[in-house]
Design an enzyme around this catalytic site. Structure first.
Site, PDB file in Angstrom:
ATOM      1  NE  ARG B 240      97.654  58.024 -59.349  1.00 45.95           N
ATOM      2  CZ  ARG B 240      98.096  57.679 -60.553  1.00 45.95           C
ATOM      3  NH1 ARG B 240      97.480  58.103 -61.640  1.00 45.95           N
ATOM      4  NH2 ARG B 240      99.157  56.906 -60.679  1.00 45.95           N
ATOM      5  CG  HIS B 244     101.996  59.990 -59.107  1.00 40.38           C
ATOM      6  ND1 HIS B 244     101.583  59.346 -57.968  1.00 40.38           N
ATOM      7  CD2 HIS B 244     103.114  60.690 -58.774  1.00 40.38           C
ATOM      8  CE1 HIS B 244     102.430  59.641 -56.982  1.00 40.38           C
ATOM      9  NE2 HIS B 244     103.356  60.450 -57.449  1.00 40.38           N
ATOM     10  CE1 TYR B 252      99.645  55.356 -64.285  1.00 43.06           C
ATOM     11  CE2 TYR B 252     101.544  56.675 -64.929  1.00 43.06           C
ATOM     12  CZ  TYR B 252     100.340  56.563 -64.262  1.00 43.06           C
ATOM     13  OH  TYR B 252      99.822  57.633 -63.611  1.00 43.06           O
TER      14      TYR B 252
HETATM   15  C1  LIG Z   1     110.126  57.178 -49.432  1.00 43.03           C
HETATM   16  C2  LIG Z   1     109.665  57.682 -50.746  1.00 43.03           C
HETATM   17  N1  LIG Z   1     109.932  56.977 -51.867  1.00 43.03           N
HETATM   18  C3  LIG Z   1     109.503  57.420 -53.057  1.00 43.03           C
HETATM   19  C4  LIG Z   1     108.818  58.600 -53.164  1.00 43.03           C
HETATM   20  C5  LIG Z   1     108.371  59.126 -54.536  1.00 43.03           C
HETATM   21  N2  LIG Z   1     106.918  58.897 -54.652  1.00 43.03           N
HETATM   22  C6  LIG Z   1     106.033  59.863 -54.333  1.00 43.03           C
HETATM   23  S1  LIG Z   1     104.468  59.316 -54.404  1.00 43.03           S
HETATM   24  C7  LIG Z   1     104.946  57.779 -54.893  1.00 43.03           C
HETATM   25  C8  LIG Z   1     103.935  56.716 -55.145  1.00 43.03           C
HETATM   26  C9  LIG Z   1     103.157  56.424 -53.923  1.00 43.03           C
HETATM   27  O1  LIG Z   1     102.206  55.458 -54.210  1.00 43.03           O
HETATM   28  P1  LIG Z   1     101.024  55.164 -53.219  1.00 43.03           P
HETATM   29  O2  LIG Z   1     101.553  54.962 -51.838  1.00 43.03           O
HETATM   30  O3  LIG Z   1     100.235  54.065 -53.784  1.00 43.03           O
HETATM   31  O4  LIG Z   1     100.203  56.521 -53.175  1.00 43.03           O
HETATM   32  P2  LIG Z   1      99.403  57.218 -54.377  1.00 43.03           P
HETATM   33  O5  LIG Z   1     100.343  58.177 -55.042  1.00 43.03           O
HETATM   34  O6  LIG Z   1      98.942  56.158 -55.307  1.00 43.03           O
HETATM   35  O7  LIG Z   1      98.280  57.934 -53.721  1.00 43.03           O
HETATM   36  C10 LIG Z   1     106.322  57.717 -54.996  1.00 43.03           C
HETATM   37  C11 LIG Z   1     107.087  56.524 -55.410  1.00 43.03           C
HETATM   38  C12 LIG Z   1     108.587  59.327 -51.981  1.00 43.03           C
HETATM   39  N3  LIG Z   1     107.982  60.506 -52.009  1.00 43.03           N
HETATM   40  N4  LIG Z   1     108.986  58.842 -50.791  1.00 43.03           N
END
Ligand SMILES: Cc1ncc(C[n+]2csc(CCOP(=O)(O)OP(=O)(O)O)c2C)c(N)n1
Ligand SMILES: [Mg+2]
Lengths: 327, 332
Positions: B240, B244, B252
């Site tokens: 990306r 985030h 990071y």
């Molecule tokens: C069950 C849950 N745990 C934590 C979160 C907080 N959170 C939102 S996005 C994220 C990271 C997700 O990472 P990834 O699956 O790699 O998707 P990306 O954001 O990189 O597209 C987190 C920890 C959440 N929304 N739902």
């Protein structure tokens, strides 16, 4: 002509499932041991032989996965899943799919999703199944907007309410108390439905109203019977569905008797009993002639030893005592 | 590439551009305070959604994530409705009740973004079950991140799809971060695709910045699913380009790392170079696509800005499908 026989609560549920599956090919049953085994309480018995493994699906122990599968299948409109969660206590490992997914999709998507899914599950103490297999957690589901919560007490209600629940377009949590499965009652052979949101006055009376759920309905009726001998007339109202709640029937009864005891197997704090008590105080304050009593288990986990467990479960003695205290 | 029609190649280009332009504009609107809440943008990952979606029909289903705008656009979701939703307007896809993390367009099989990481994976399995039991030859695709691949729903969902042999394709967008935690600290395997083996299904890893590579891998998986041969797990290695979420200070990772990806692995630039090099399109054709897309996005923004707010009474609507007396408001 209507044929009415005596069958058990479990058989009544089985008839409802069988009827819905025969009528609508979109209805599928899934869960742990629901197939060949027929469900650990026998509710899905015979369905596997009749409808086959495609529509009666034995799942691995993956509650979040298979409840979520039910949610997704319902969201597409391609299926109307009836998913079985073996014990209500297991909601912890799948709660997200219930309270964040099923309950909220319709609202978040602006009314465009229909989550026509029933989650059947088993509650209740009385079998020394201890703290992780004995709870009555209906209040947790009722707390979250978007879920309908059904809790029948008789075989007749069980059949009619399950038919309505499967035909409903919203997610329904259908809670079956284990102590009721073997209870027999009159049930018509023909299919029929009972609308969600209609309480049933299980016994009419004029001195005190008892609002009771599931197994507690039977205990309350026993108490009412006993008290009649002393000239005390008790009305027993069974809401049958926790969401939607038939507020009118409850309030009308309180207005008639002026006294309320709520009997529920859920935990006492922030529970169904306190909810109905608050309802009474707010909507029937002027009619109340005594404090509202609630009879529930204590705020402890469910104990294992039969001696402790029977102390924990609301007993007829405790219900009777509560009624007498406000007479 | 030769066997893909020019029409399809141009569609892919247009969709990637549309997602890029959409996201860049949303970032601006967010910075201006016009879009409330959280927004997670898809810039840099466009080739994944587009390469997969190029193989899907309208009747196929997808489930999406918190980073879902790209999936929605590529699946053919109505961008006026989604833009209005981002603003919280009455005309939004969720009538202003969902926002960025809950955009859906059920009419085109987009079963929804999701605020819960991994939450949508089993929904695709359910869609697959519905497809199979109704005897259809459609498929369901679950999109999710590398972070989500550690979630119970990933493991349980893939296993269910595998034992039931459902027409589901699992697409892990490994953008190498779950917020701040890098992929190598989330799991000890080199590729999420290796996990396919644990569930007895094919697992394939692909360069997620190369839309044609994604297209080919997805094509095989989707055709396999349509033939009733069961699910596939695809890992698309991607990145990306933005934080985030909008407003992420990105402590990071280094600026150099981000710049390297933007310079060397921009999926749109790479595809553009290929198209021009092979003489399939002219620069003018590509420019006119940008023009067209920009116009569409601006129209969607205009629509959103001019749309009315929901009325206050609407807070009570759309909880249940049937009016349920006294359920929503307790007057105490
Ligand atoms: C069950 C849950 N745990 C934590 C979160 C907080 N959170 C939102 S996005 C994220 C990271 C997700 O990472 P990834 O699956 O790699 O998707 P990306 O954001 O990189 O597209 C987190 C920890 C959440 N929304 N739902
Ligand atoms: Mg990630």
């Amino acid at each position: 002509m209507a044929v009415v026989r005596e069958i058990t609560f479990a058989q009544a549920l089985n008839e409802a499932l069988d009827y819905e599956m025969s009528k609508d090919p979109k209805v599928v049953v899934m869960g742990e041991d629901v197939g060949v085994y027929g469900g650990i309480y026998g509710v899905t018995a015979g369905l596997y032989d009749k409808y086959g493994p495609e529509r009666v699906i034995d799942t691995p122990i993956a509650e979040s996965g298979f409840v979520g599968t039910g949610v997704g299948a319902a969201a597409t409109g391609l299926l109307r899943p009836v998913v079985e969660l073996m014990f209500i206590d297991f909601l912890g490992v799948t709660f997200d799919q219930i309270y964040n997914q099923a309950a909220k999709m319709r609202y978040m998507f602006g009314g465009k999703a229909k989550i026509s899914m029933v989650l059947r599950t088993v509650c209740g103490a009385g079998f020394s199944a201890a703290a992780q297999h004995s709870q009555s957690l209906h209040a947790i589901f009722a707390h979250v907007p978007g879920l309908k919560v059904v809790m029948p007490s008789t075989p007749y209600d069980a059949k009619g309410l399950l038919i309505s629940s499967i035909e409903d377009d919203d997610p329904v949590i259908f809670i079956e108390h284990k102590a009721l499965y073997a209870v027999k009652g009159e049930v018509p052979e023909e299919p029929y439905s009972i609308p969600l949101g209609e309480a049933d006055v299980k016994r009419e009376g004029k001195d005190v109203t008892i609002v009771a759920t599931a197994a507690m309905v039977h205990k309350s009726l026993e108490v009412a019977e006993n008290l009649e001998k002393d000239g005390i007339s008790v009305e027993v109202v069974d809401p049958r569905t926790i969401v939607p709640l038939d507020v009118d029937t409850i309030i009308n009864s309180i207005k008639k008797t002026g006294k309320l005891v709520v009997v529920d197997e859920g935990y006492p704090r922030c529970g169904f009993a306190t909810d109905v008590a608050a309802l009474a105080v707010n909507k029937a304050f002027d009619s109340l002639k005594a404090p509202v009593k609630i009879v529930t288990p204590p705020a402890t986990p469910v104990p294992f030893s039969p001696v402790l467990e029977s102390e924990w479960i609301p007993s007829t003695e405790k219900i009777e005592k509560a009624v007498r205290e406000i007479l | 590439m030769e066997e893909i029609s020019k029409e399809m190649l141009l569609w892919m280009y247009e969709m990637m551009v549309k997602i890029r332009e959409h996201e860049e504009r949303v970032a601006e609107l967010f910075a201006q305070g016009k879009i409330p809440g959280f927004v997670h943008l898809y810039v840099g990952e466009e080739a994944v959604a587009v390469g997969v979606m190029a193989n899907l029909r309208k009747e196929d289903y997808i489930t999406s994530t918190h980073r879902g705008h790209g999936h929605y656009v590529a699946k053919g979701g109505d961008i006026k409705a989604s833009m209005a939703e981002l603003f919280g307007k009455k005309t939004g896809s969720g009538k202003g009740k969902g926002g960025s993390m809950h955009i859906a367009d059920l009419d085109v099989g987009e079963l929804g973004a999701n605020g819960i990481v991994g939450g949508g994976i089993p929904h695709a399995v359910g869609a697959g079950l519905g497809i199979k039991l109704n005897g259809l030859d459609n498929v369901a695709v679950a999109f999710f991140g590398d972070g989500a691949s550690n979630q119970q729903n990933f493991h349980e969902g893939i296993n269910l799809a595998s034992i039931l042999k459902l027409p589901v394709v699992f697409v892990c967008e490994n953008n190498q971060y779950q917020i701040s935690l890098s992929y190598d600290k989330q799991q000890t395997i080199k590729s999420v695709a290796e996990r396919g083996k644990a569930y007895g299904i094919p697992g394939v890893s692909v360069d997620g910045q190369d839309v044609l590579a994604v297209y080919e891998v997805a094509k095989e998986a989707i055709e396999r699913a349509r033939r009733g041969e069961g699910p596939t797990l695809i890992e698309a290695k991607t990145y990306r380009f933005r934080g985030h979420f909008e407003g992420d200070p990105q402590v990071y990772r280094s600026k150099e790392e981000v710049e390297w990806w933007k310079k060397n692995k921009d999926p749109i630039k790479l595809f553009e170079e290929k198209l021009l090099e092979k003489g399939i399109v002219t620069k003018e054709e590509l420019d006119s696509i940008w023009e067209k897309v920009k116009k569409e996005i601006e129209e969607a923004i205009k629509f959103a800005e001019e749309s009315p707010w929901p009325s206050k009474e609407e807070v009570l609507e759309d909880v249940f499908s049937t009016p349920t007396k006294g359920v929503l408001v307790w007057q105490w």
